[in-house]
Design a protein around this motif. Sequence first.
Motif, PDB file in Angstrom:
ATOM      1  N   LYS A  15       0.811  -1.217   0.000  1.00 52.36           N
ATOM      2  CA  LYS A  15       0.000   0.000   0.000  1.00 52.36           C
ATOM      3  C   LYS A  15       0.838   1.259   0.000  1.00 52.36           C
ATOM      4  O   LYS A  15       0.434   2.297  -0.532  1.00 52.36           O
ATOM      5  CB  LYS A  15      -0.950  -0.011   1.201  1.00 52.36           C
TER       6      LYS A  15
ATOM      7  N   LEU B 110     -19.781   1.115  -5.612  1.00 50.59           N
ATOM      8  CA  LEU B 110     -18.915   1.025  -4.442  1.00 50.59           C
ATOM      9  C   LEU B 110     -18.176   2.348  -4.256  1.00 50.59           C
ATOM     10  O   LEU B 110     -17.912   3.059  -5.235  1.00 50.59           O
ATOM     11  CB  LEU B 110     -17.879  -0.092  -4.617  1.00 50.59           C
ATOM     12  N   PRO B 111     -17.825   2.682  -3.015  1.00 50.29           N
ATOM     13  CA  PRO B 111     -16.966   3.853  -2.804  1.00 50.29           C
ATOM     14  C   PRO B 111     -15.649   3.693  -3.548  1.00 50.29           C
ATOM     15  O   PRO B 111     -15.149   2.571  -3.701  1.00 50.29           O
ATOM     16  CB  PRO B 111     -16.750   3.861  -1.285  1.00 50.29           C
ATOM     17  N   LYS B 112     -15.066   4.762  -4.005  1.00 51.03           N
ATOM     18  CA  LYS B 112     -13.843   4.684  -4.799  1.00 51.03           C
ATOM     19  C   LYS B 112     -12.674   4.105  -4.012  1.00 51.03           C
ATOM     20  O   LYS B 112     -11.701   3.618  -4.586  1.00 51.03           O
ATOM     21  CB  LYS B 112     -13.480   6.070  -5.330  1.00 51.03           C
ATOM     22  N   THR B 113     -12.777   4.163  -2.685  1.00 56.19           N
ATOM     23  CA  THR B 113     -11.686   3.642  -1.854  1.00 56.19           C
ATOM     24  C   THR B 113     -11.734   2.131  -1.698  1.00 56.19           C
ATOM     25  O   THR B 113     -10.813   1.529  -1.155  1.00 56.19           O
ATOM     26  CB  THR B 113     -11.740   4.286  -0.456  1.00 56.19           C
ATOM     27  N   ILE B 114     -12.810   1.488  -2.167  1.00 54.16           N
ATOM     28  CA  ILE B 114     -12.974   0.043  -2.017  1.00 54.16           C
ATOM     29  C   ILE B 114     -12.445  -0.666  -3.259  1.00 54.16           C
ATOM     30  O   ILE B 114     -12.786  -0.310  -4.386  1.00 54.16           O
ATOM     31  CB  ILE B 114     -14.458  -0.326  -1.787  1.00 54.16           C
ATOM     32  N   ASP B 115     -11.618  -1.680  -3.056  1.00 54.55           N
ATOM     33  CA  ASP B 115     -11.072  -2.489  -4.148  1.00 54.55           C
ATOM     34  C   ASP B 115     -12.122  -3.524  -4.562  1.00 54.55           C
ATOM     35  O   ASP B 115     -12.379  -4.482  -3.840  1.00 54.55           O
ATOM     36  CB  ASP B 115      -9.788  -3.184  -3.688  1.00 54.55           C
ATOM     37  N   ARG B 116     -12.742  -3.318  -5.719  1.00 49.44           N
ATOM     38  CA  ARG B 116     -13.827  -4.196  -6.169  1.00 49.44           C
ATOM     39  C   ARG B 116     -13.374  -5.652  -6.280  1.00 49.44           C
ATOM     40  O   ARG B 116     -14.057  -6.575  -5.856  1.00 49.44           O
ATOM     41  CB  ARG B 116     -14.357  -3.710  -7.526  1.00 49.44           C
TER      42      ARG B 116
ATOM     43  N   SER C  48     -14.205  -2.173 -13.285  1.00 47.51           N
ATOM     44  CA  SER C  48     -13.400  -1.655 -12.176  1.00 47.51           C
ATOM     45  C   SER C  48     -13.496  -0.138 -12.148  1.00 47.51           C
ATOM     46  O   SER C  48     -13.452   0.522 -13.194  1.00 47.51           O
ATOM     47  CB  SER C  48     -11.932  -2.072 -12.333  1.00 47.51           C
TER      48      SER C  48
ATOM     49  N   VAL D 202     -13.130  -7.371  -2.947  1.00 49.41           N
ATOM     50  CA  VAL D 202     -14.441  -7.702  -2.382  1.00 49.41           C
ATOM     51  C   VAL D 202     -15.012  -8.944  -3.063  1.00 49.41           C
ATOM     52  O   VAL D 202     -15.559  -9.845  -2.411  1.00 49.41           O
ATOM     53  CB  VAL D 202     -15.414  -6.511  -2.528  1.00 49.41           C
TER      54      VAL D 202
END
Length: 371
Positions: free
Chosen positions: A97, A349-355, A174, A358
């Motif tokens: 990260k 999804l919020p942009k901060t979430i890695d689709r 994505s 999930v």
Amino acid sequence: MKIAHLSDVHLGYRDFNRTDPTGINQRQKDVEQAFVNALKVCLEIEPDLIIIAGDLFHAVRPTNYTVVAAFNHLARFQDHRNHKPLLIVAGNHETPKTAEAGNILALFRNIRGITVVTDRIERVRLEEFGASVLCVPSRGVRDIQPTSLAPDPKSAVNLLCVHGPLQDVGRYRSDSSLPQSHVIKAGWDYIALGDYHVFQQLSPNACYSGSTEYTTTNIWEELTVSKVVVEYDTDTKALTKHEIPQARKFLDLPIIDASGLEPAEVLEAMVGNAKEIDDAVARQKIVEIDFEKRRRVSGEIVRQLKSRALHYKMIFEAPHSLSVAAGRSLTHGRTLEESWSEFMATAELPKTIDRRAVVALGTKYLQEAAE
């Protein structure tokens, strides 16, 4: 100039909790063997340059065994090809990260002929070929602007390597996907893409090579396309796919329609489908089967089938249909994992979430619940 392009090796990938005689996860060994086979294919191609377009490793911190094995394979490989250029670009799976955490790929700079790009967009020059490669690792994708990727006017051969998702490629949308127009442009002799696990050619000189083994959350969607190393000749403009031999069989067995069958007949059909499942990863779908009948499809026969295969997955689908607005009838033929993946492909999804993370986590939980 002849190029060999592969990507998404995912060394260290594990699944199914089966181990080899040395205690290493069997699927981990399969993925390693596929990589070795891909390197053998590259030796046969005899390219001037090899590009590994991301995700050599499955995780940011692979095990000691995985790192040592990868280093030894690549060191021997480079010795065999007299240390000709080999370029490794970091993918999302092996990128931490924060940049200050470092990247395990840096270790491979100690092998003669290997260049590694990990944290930012970087142009690598190959003076002996009058060529340059503009490398976009996973961390560098966010820095791409519509006009930021440009060939080098001083180079006779211009190559581009990007690890990341492009719009309109594959099933999944994505939130970080790039417009293809930002990447697929005139002026490049070849564009090597990584991240998507199925071979897909986007233009005569641009493609995703696909992964070297079956390592996604839903391997069954990949089985119709072989795993390949892509060869591209910048002089003849010929693109050639070379199949990578696989260590493991994957069998999507014929679907059994249980309507009108007794449990014993369902079991008989399962045995009939299982002639080639030994040491394979196999999936058996049984449709139109109610709960009571499903409960009775068990016992010694099922245990024997599971013991023969590396992994034998049974998918049961209850008899039901839905009426849709136009008066048509839609019969459900999807597993929970497939339905989950399809739902998540377009979910907001919020942009901060890695689709993708999930999707992978949800699929993992569903598979564990079904065991």
